[in-house]
Design a protein around this motif. Structure first.
Motif, PDB file in Angstrom:
ATOM      1  N   UNK A  97       3.183  -5.714  -0.902  1.00  9.27           N
ATOM      2  CA  UNK A  97       3.185  -6.879  -0.001  1.00  9.27           C
ATOM      3  C   UNK A  97       3.518  -6.494   1.445  1.00  9.27           C
ATOM      4  N   UNK A  98       4.331  -5.457   1.608  1.00 16.34           N
ATOM      5  CA  UNK A  98       4.654  -4.995   2.957  1.00 16.34           C
ATOM      6  C   UNK A  98       3.384  -4.547   3.691  1.00 16.34           C
ATOM      7  N   UNK A  99       2.555  -3.767   3.022  1.00 23.36           N
ATOM      8  CA  UNK A  99       1.301  -3.297   3.631  1.00 23.36           C
ATOM      9  C   UNK A  99       0.291  -4.427   3.791  1.00 23.36           C
ATOM     10  N   UNK A 100       0.217  -5.312   2.818  1.00 27.32           N
ATOM     11  CA  UNK A 100      -0.772  -6.399   2.877  1.00 27.32           C
ATOM     12  C   UNK A 100      -0.503  -7.301   4.075  1.00 27.32           C
ATOM     13  N   UNK A 101       0.760  -7.668   4.286  1.00 28.59           N
ATOM     14  CA  UNK A 101       1.103  -8.524   5.432  1.00 28.59           C
ATOM     15  C   UNK A 101       0.750  -7.824   6.738  1.00 28.59           C
ATOM     16  N   UNK A 102       1.061  -6.539   6.829  1.00 27.96           N
ATOM     17  CA  UNK A 102       0.763  -5.822   8.070  1.00 27.96           C
ATOM     18  C   UNK A 102      -0.743  -5.707   8.304  1.00 27.96           C
ATOM     19  N   UNK A 103      -1.496  -5.434   7.236  1.00 29.34           N
ATOM     20  CA  UNK A 103      -2.946  -5.295   7.386  1.00 29.34           C
ATOM     21  C   UNK A 103      -3.566  -6.616   7.833  1.00 29.34           C
ATOM     22  N   UNK A 104      -3.122  -7.726   7.225  1.00 30.55           N
ATOM     23  CA  UNK A 104      -3.687  -9.033   7.588  1.00 30.55           C
ATOM     24  C   UNK A 104      -3.411  -9.372   9.051  1.00 30.55           C
ATOM     25  N   UNK A 105      -2.204  -9.046   9.513  1.00 35.06           N
ATOM     26  CA  UNK A 105      -1.849  -9.389  10.888  1.00 35.06           C
ATOM     27  C   UNK A 105      -2.265  -8.293  11.870  1.00 35.06           C
ATOM     28  N   UNK A 106      -1.885  -7.057  11.558  1.00 40.56           N
ATOM     29  CA  UNK A 106      -2.131  -5.978  12.512  1.00 40.56           C
ATOM     30  C   UNK A 106      -3.560  -5.512  12.538  1.00 40.56           C
ATOM     31  N   UNK A 107      -4.114  -5.241  11.365  1.00 43.22           N
ATOM     32  CA  UNK A 107      -5.436  -4.635  11.317  1.00 43.22           C
ATOM     33  C   UNK A 107      -6.569  -5.636  11.491  1.00 43.22           C
ATOM     34  N   UNK A 108      -6.298  -6.917  11.301  1.00 41.65           N
ATOM     35  CA  UNK A 108      -7.356  -7.919  11.419  1.00 41.65           C
ATOM     36  C   UNK A 108      -7.176  -8.798  12.652  1.00 41.65           C
ATOM     37  N   UNK A 109      -6.036  -9.436  12.769  1.00 45.94           N
ATOM     38  CA  UNK A 109      -5.827 -10.365  13.886  1.00 45.94           C
ATOM     39  C   UNK A 109      -5.794  -9.617  15.219  1.00 45.94           C
ATOM     40  N   UNK A 110      -5.003  -8.549  15.305  1.00 45.77           N
ATOM     41  CA  UNK A 110      -4.889  -7.822  16.568  1.00 45.77           C
ATOM     42  C   UNK A 110      -6.199  -7.135  16.948  1.00 45.77           C
ATOM     43  N   UNK A 111      -6.887  -6.565  15.956  1.00 40.54           N
ATOM     44  CA  UNK A 111      -8.177  -5.927  16.244  1.00 40.54           C
ATOM     45  C   UNK A 111      -9.201  -6.958  16.698  1.00 40.54           C
TER      46      UNK A 111
END
Length: 284
Positions: free
Chosen positions: A211-225
């Motif tokens: 869940x730690x990675x999933x939350x970061x991927x959803x926010x960092x890797x998708x929203x920020x990109x």
């Protein structure tokens, strides 16, 4: 298009130069000269090609340089009695510097600098292709606007790396032994570099990393990109509008300069007629 002869009025030379530089065939020729110059420079890096055709490759390079020098001279002459207006365009200044520097004695003898100047000529293809020029302008405009997105990304990554270190540094010291390791881990996720193996390796030590990675991927890797992509698209649209406006301004400027030159010819002719009228006095 008629080439001016020796008897042509000097006022027609700027109009001829403007017509030549704006001619579609001449622009295509300029682009192909850049491509040929780049191919010749690439061939010079092969020792076999230099052993067989070194003289020919140097001759091609000199011919290309002569064409670029002619293009710069024609560009300066296209402004007629106001040659300094040529240097108001940044691309014109770039062309002038790389061409003139190629003829300077001190720089020409330096092999490294000479190769860099030759390489810089290939960059002129941005000028020949409007689509590449728009992309380059958009990239320059996107960088300042992206500062906020970069700062937000760095802040989010640092905070999430600290959270990962606090939660998992005991169970997974390989990935979370320090903030630096955690940041490198998160950077891999943002770049989508070997993301599956990173997640599986961490889950082997602690299942709560999922869940730690999933939350970061959803926010960092998708929203920020996606925010970054939005900034780039907005910059592309702005650059396209600027390029269209520049094209209209250049066309209006060329028309205005042409009318000024014709007006100057008419004034000179009227002054010459007045001078002849003063010289001829039938009652003297």
């Amino acid at each position: 298009m008629r080439v001016p002869t020796l008897g042509t009025s000097p006022s027609r030379v700027p109009a001829f130069c403007r017509a030549l530089l704006s001619n579609r065939r001449f622009q295509i020729l300029s682009m192909w000269v850049i491509v040929v110059n780049g191919a010749a420079l690439g061939a010079m890096t092969f020792q076999g090609a230099m052993d067989v055709a070194a003289d020919f490759l140097h001759w091609v390079d000199h011919v290309c340089l002569g064409f670029f020098a002619f293009e710069v001279v024609a560009g300066i002459m296209s402004f007629g009695r106001r040659p300094w207006r040529y240097f108001k365009d940044g691309w014109n200044v770039f062309d002038f510097v790389i061409v003139v520097a190629s003829f300077l004695p001190g720089l020409r003898e330096n092999v490294t600098i000479l190769r860099m100047l030759r390489l810089a000529r290939i960059v002129r293809i941005f000028r020949s292709l409007p689509s590449l020029r728009v992309i380059l302008v958009a990239a320059g405009k996107a960088l300042p606007k992206s500062a906020g997105v970069f700062a937000l990304t760095g802040l989010v990554m640092y905070l999430w790396a600290m959270i990962g270190w606090i939660a998992f540094y005991r169970t997974d010291p390989e990935h979370f032994g320090s903030v630096g390791k955690a940041l490198l881990n998160l950077f891999q996720l943002v770049a989508f570099d070997d993301m599956g193996n990173v997640i599986r390796d961490s889950m082997a030590h602690n299942m709560w990393t999922l869940p730690y990675y999933v939350v970061f991927i959803l926010f960092g890797a998708f929203i920020l990109v996606n925010l970054m992509i939005g900034v780039v698209l907005a910059s592309m649209e702005e650059a396209q509008k600027i390029d269209d406006e520049d094209g209209e301004i250049h066309a209006d400027t060329a028309l205005l300069l042409d009318r000024i030159e014709k007006l100057q010819v008419a004034v000179d002719k009227l002054a010459a007629d007045q001078d002849r009228g003063r010289e001829y006095t039938p009652f003297r």
